[in-house]
Design an enzyme around this catalytic site. Structure first.
Site, mmCIF file in Angstrom:
data_model
loop_
_atom_site.group_PDB
_atom_site.id
_atom_site.type_symbol
_atom_site.label_atom_id
_atom_site.label_comp_id
_atom_site.label_asym_id
_atom_site.label_seq_id
_atom_site.Cartn_x
_atom_site.Cartn_y
_atom_site.Cartn_z
ATOM 1 N N GLY A 220 0.312 -1.025 0.174
ATOM 2 C CA GLY A 220 0.256 -0.129 0.128
ATOM 3 C C GLY A 220 0.453 1.205 0.280
ATOM 4 N N SER B 252 10.518 -2.690 5.940
ATOM 5 C CA SER B 252 9.868 -1.969 6.601
ATOM 6 C C SER B 252 9.861 -0.358 6.548
ATOM 7 C CB SER B 252 9.183 -2.353 8.257
ATOM 8 O OG SER B 252 8.919 -3.835 8.305
ATOM 9 N N GLY C 281 7.432 1.647 11.336
ATOM 10 C CA GLY C 281 7.766 0.326 9.703
ATOM 11 C C GLY C 281 6.028 -0.973 10.538
ATOM 12 N N GLY D 239 5.607 -3.460 8.530
ATOM 13 C CA GLY D 239 5.078 -4.811 6.948
ATOM 14 C C GLY D 239 5.668 -5.822 7.917
ATOM 15 N N GLU D 240 7.219 -5.761 8.698
ATOM 16 C CA GLU D 240 7.605 -7.043 8.491
ATOM 17 C C GLU D 240 7.614 -7.770 9.693
ATOM 18 O OE1 GLU D 240 11.055 -7.446 6.539
ATOM 19 O OE2 GLU D 240 11.739 -5.540 6.980
#
Lengths: 362, 457
Positions: A49, A88, A291, A293-294
């Site tokens: 995104g 991230s 971040g 994401g990860e």
């Protein structure tokens, strides 16, 4: 046969940005004569995104509607350098680059509007695509009019560029691991609770519920954050109980070569997932972001393993926790070796049980 | 704020869910050729000869690319960080994992390209293979990697181990009431993007190359392609930015360079799309990790010290593994503060597919190990799992394994929120806890030496 339920917990942290930093991102922005905004960034959108979030950052910073933004990350001729979408870093590091570029554009918009309205730029503000005088909202002009004036009256291009680089922590003391400066852009935190049901006859583990609390700094777009942490939860579920490239590791044989022979979680395995988002703004992230994401697949495997112990009283420390491993642990019911203050689990897995040259530990 | 924080729809979501997004595989160009790879059928073998003449003579075959066609055969993904390269773009004398590419054929159709791969004459002399990282250090272990041996040996120039040493580990173990050890082994995981590795490379009339790429990192991949091809960045245009799923594996730049070479050699556009089987069996996956943890703890629930051994099964070549182990070492205390540390981490090579970055790189297995171990320690102490974790939680100005003060740790807050969300009871003391710098009874002797007024050491 009996079904046993249990609950387990895990807490994690995760760095934002490339370890040891030193990963630049750059962006530039230009404004069309009608005020619509073109953003050029080199950040690939891998499904995380980043197109959306970086466009939001630009719209927010400029004070124009989101749908005025066109985002172009399509090629390396027109977009400046971005190290990439990993670690991230796309919201924090690359997001800072577009934020800085947007701030420059905002200044240019206010400078042109200042000349048009004959008001000091410091006395102007921009919101919803309109530049207005602070305290006198009636005196205003549209950003589209400002862009038109810049183009056709003042002969100027409304543009801006931005770059972000957390300086590299290049020096690691090889003896101690000490570093000369922070090796991360930020750190995010999360905790996860799992509820499982274990079948003591088949070894089957069913994850019933995952409850997750994430400190994400700032939820730039809560829908996308939920997408990341729910998608991550499912990936963590796969890592925890289903997926392995090497079913008889360390053997390299019998690998799954397709979707029918390598089992990723499907809707059939999906647990109930409940999320809590905590906004603890970071120092240096755009609008306080970190971040996310990860880290999203890191907490579930341990929470599930701990819930399995709670349910049936055995530890499985080789992942994924397959039915075979659960049954083997239930059969063995092995206790750790206890000697004085020593409690030694899993000695049969240790390098000490395999290597002829290496021994490790106390 | 109006836009930041809003639940706006995904910028390109409509195209994705209606099938109208143009992914790399949707690029179809006049005169486009199709590529297929010849891959090693052996885990470890010497390549005794390689003859492509029969394949090249086949009708519909336009080029066969081998190691001899690559201007710079070995380029390390971490070369920019001073870590030498070890992986050839195409195998030359050795195949070190099953699935390693040896040649790429560009032909009129995929079927012809695959038939041509089968017509390439390769001689193999099979060699013993190594798969168990615990045996890698033994004298009789097969040697996997000719650049580094069986484990990476050039940390900061010349160390063969990533070390963390902090505080006084012996004193911590001497003082411990309980010493708890455990071994944790996490497994290799496939990336499973819906879009397999794919590339379309186009030779332009002006001599440039346009590369339609599925990379997660266009500029990183631009650097990789230009290094192998020995071209300035002006000669290559990467086109991408919309990826059909990437979880780290698409940083590898697995298809771009070879497809570009085929386009250069044939002067035609070339597409190379990996099959699902190739994606599963030959693309970089998450690596397995072997982790041994020994914690020295006090009866009242403090983790006084940690000894840890980590062996990362990197597969046959390094790729990003040194980065992964270093990141792992920096975070091996997790969400907790442990003042005395002794950590040894190794990147070990085995004859399996080189592992690569994947979501949570270096940390996913680590978090798993740390958190099961924490639960075991808490249970051995007879302590509530929330209380044990909150007590040892990272606090402001506690220091990380590499001695960086934590500025805004949230271990306390996420645990408190989770307890509320799950209806778990916390004592008033634990409810009242904050991230603030430790003081009074929260600053026990074993931490006091490392937490001063300004944080740091």
């Amino acid at each position: 046969m009996a079904l046993h339920r249990g609950k387990g917990l895990a807490t994690i942290e995760y760095p934002t940005g490339m370890n040891q930093n030193g990963d630049p991102s750059q962006a530039w922005i230009k404004v069309k004569p009608d005020g619509r905004v073109d953003v050029f960034s080199g950040t690939s959108d891998i499904g995380n995104g980043s197109k959306t979030v970086q466009s939001q950052i630009v719209a927010e910073t400029l004070g124009v509607p989101y749908d005025w933004i066109t985002y172009d990350n399509s090629n390396t001729d027109s977009s400046p350098m971005c190290t990439g979408t990993f670690a991230s870093r796309a919201t924090f590091v690359a997001g800072n680059a577009v934020l800085k570029a947007a701030r420059q554009v905002r200044e240019r918009i206010l400078a042109i509007a200042s000349r048009e309205l004959e008001i000091d730029p410091e006395d102007l503000e921009v919101a919803d695509g309109t530049v207005s005088v602070k305290g006198t909202p009636a005196k205003s002009m549209g950003v589209d009019e400002v862009a038109g004036a810049a183009t056709f009256v003042h002969g100027e291009l409304l543009t801006g560029d931005g770059a972000h680089l957390n300086p590299g922590a290049a020096i690691v003391d090889p003896e101690t691991g000490e570093v000369d400066k922070p090796p991360h852009a930020a750190i995010s935190y999360a905790a996860c609770a799992a509820e499982v049901e274990v079948d003591d006859e088949t070894g089957d583990v069913r994850v019933l519920k995952l409850t997750q609390a994430y400190d994400i700094g700032r939820a730039m777009n809560p829908t996308l954050v939920e997408g990341q942490i729910e998608g991550g939860a499912v990936m963590g579920l796969g890592f925890g109980v289903l997926e392995t490239c090497y079913p008889y590791y360390p053997s390299a044989e019998h690998r799954g070569d397709g979707m029918s022979t390598y089992h990723v979680p499907t809707m059939a395995e999906l647990p109930e997932i409940n999320n809590v988002l905590i906004e603890n703004p970071s120092e240096g992230g755009p609008y306080g972001a970190k971040g996310i994401g990860e880290m999203a697949n890191n907490a579930q495997p341990a929470a599930i393993a701990n819930a399995i112990y709670d349910a049936v009283g055995v530890w499985v420390t080789e992942f994924p926790i397959t039915p075979e491993r659960v049954l083997a642990a239930l059969d063995a019911r092995s206790e750790p070796r206890r000697e004085g203050r020593m409690v030694a689990f899993d000695e049969e897995l240790s390098i000490n049980s395999f290597s002829s040259t290496r021994t490790w530990g106390a | 704020m109006k836009v930041v924080g809003a639940r706006l729809p995904r910028y390109d979501g409509v195209g994705h869910v209606t099938g109208r997004t143009t992914y790399v595989d949707d690029v179809r160009l006049p005169g486009m050729l199709h590529a297929a790879a010849l891959r090693s059928p052996h885990h470890h073998a010497r390549i005794t000869h390689l003859d492509t003449s029969a394949a090249e003579a086949m009708a519909g075959v336009h080029a066969v690319i081998t190691h001899a066609d690559v201007p710079l055969l070995v380029y390390g993904h971490l070369s920019g960080g001073g870590i030498p390269g070890d992986e050839p773009l195409l195998a030359k004398d050795h195949a070190r994992y099953r699935g390693q590419p040896i040649a790429l054929v560009a032909a009129d159709t995929v079927d012809i390209a695959r038939a041509a791969c089968a017509a390439i004459d390769v001689g193999y002399e099979e060699l013993p293979a190594l798969f168990d990282v615990r045996l890698a250090f033994d004298d009789d272990a097969p040697v996997v990697n000719d650049a580094f041996g069986n484990w990476y040996d050039q940390y900061e120039g010349n160390l063969d181990v990533r070390q963390i040493r902090k505080g006084d580990i012996e004193a911590a173990f001497d003082a411990a009431d309980l010493i708890v050890s455990g071994v944790y082994r996490t497994q290799s995981q496939e990336q499973v993007p819906l879009e397999t590795q794919v590339c379309v490379a186009v030779p332009e009339p002006d001599g440039r190359l346009t590369i339609h790429t599925c990379t997660q990192a266009m500029y990183f991949s631009l650097g990789v392609v230009c290094s192998h091809l020995q071209l300035p960045m002006s000669q290559v245009k990467m086109v991408g930015g919309t990826v059909g799923g990437g979880f780290g594996g698409k940083v590898d730049t697995a298809s771009d360079t070879l497809t570009a070479l085929a386009a250069q050699k044939t002067e035609r556009p070339v597409k190379w799309r990996w099959t699902r089987e190739e994606e599963m069996l030959a693309s970089g996956n998450r690596g397995p990790w072997h982790m041994e943890i020994i914690d020295a703890v006090s009866r009242d629930g403090w983790i006084l010290g940690r000894k840890m051994l980590t062996i990362h099964d990197a597969g046959a070549y390094g790729r990003f593994s040194v980065y992964g182990v270093t990141k792992h070492s920096f975070h091996h205390t997790g969400a907790y503060t442990i003042p005395n540390l002794h950590f040894d981490g190794y990147v070990v090579f085995t004859n399996r597919i080189p592992t690569t970055a994947m979501r949570g790189y270096g940390i996913t297995g680590l978090s798993t190990a740390i958190e099961v171990h924490a639960e075991r320690v808490a249970r051995e102490l007879g302590m509530d799992p929330y209380e044990f974790r909150l007590k040892n939680a990272n606090r402001v100005n506690d220091t990380s394994p590499n001695r960086i003060p934590y500025e805004d740790p949230s271990t306390v807050e996420v645990l408190q929120s989770l307890a509320s969300a799950t209806g778990s009871e916390l004592s008033d003391d634990l409810r009242a806890m904050t991230r603030d710098q430790r003081s009074a009874d929260m600053l026990p002797d074993h931490l006091a030496a490392q937490i001063g007024s300004g944080g740091g050491h």
